[in-house]
Scaffold this motif. Sequence first.
Motif: not given
Length: 287
Positions: A32-33, A50-55
């Motif tokens: 999540q960075e 606070t969540e996964e950053v897909g792109c």
Amino acid sequence: MDVLFDYHGELPECPTWDADSQTLYWTDILRQEIHHYQPQSGTHGVMHFTEEVGCFALRERGGLIVALRSAIWLTEGEGRLTQKVCDNPNNPQLARFNDGGTDRQGRFYAGTYWGPRDYNGALLCRVDAELQTTVLQCDILGANGLAFSPDGKWMYTSDTPNHVIYRTPLDAQGDPGQREVWKTFPRGHGRPDGAAVDMEGCYWSALFDGWRIARFSPQGDVLEEHTLPVRCPTMVCFGGPNMKTLFITTTRENISDEEIKAHPLSGAIFTLPISVPGMTKLKFKEN
């Protein structure tokens, strides 16, 4: 081929070069960075979410547009969320955002990855300059490989779990026509993951599970292959002062301790000097 610096991520993706600051950005989806690194100074920074950053993509106005699991947001320069653009058009409990970037008009594309893998439930959407979101394509299991030809006539995408690269014709406004299969890959020889296009219109693909990256002509012929010391490259991008450096992200997600011990560079970022410069990623343009 060299290692960029002493860094190992869990699932690094979406490498993005900022020519203005000579800085490489990338996301570590599972941690999540979003990271940024200046090769010249060796400065490395991290933005936490606070969540996964897909792109994500850089914005012309400064800051980022980021595709978190539940929604797409605008941020200020240090990553603080400032404005929600839209909710995830997929079910965020089952599909997180994955690959994405900008087209030749500066619009932001973001695809999803269908977690259950029981059918092709993922999609590809686009955010325009008015911050309106449109779903462009469905029937995808894991959206990846987004890139655009130099003349703006073709959009390339891949579906990694389904071992296929597509290309889609674009009209004068950059709007897509009918998607077609461009290249398929036999099982056990690598799966097409993230990608980028160079100034000659050749498509560079990270072949996940394939120990290599490959350069394909516009007709789909293999022109170059470069072996990596790790099994799973995830994406490539062009950068450096003359856009003749290829940055390659890799992963250690779902890789056993035994394999990491044997291949400790899993999750590192590699650099490869190339002869043909790459396309510059445009920043997201807002009205």
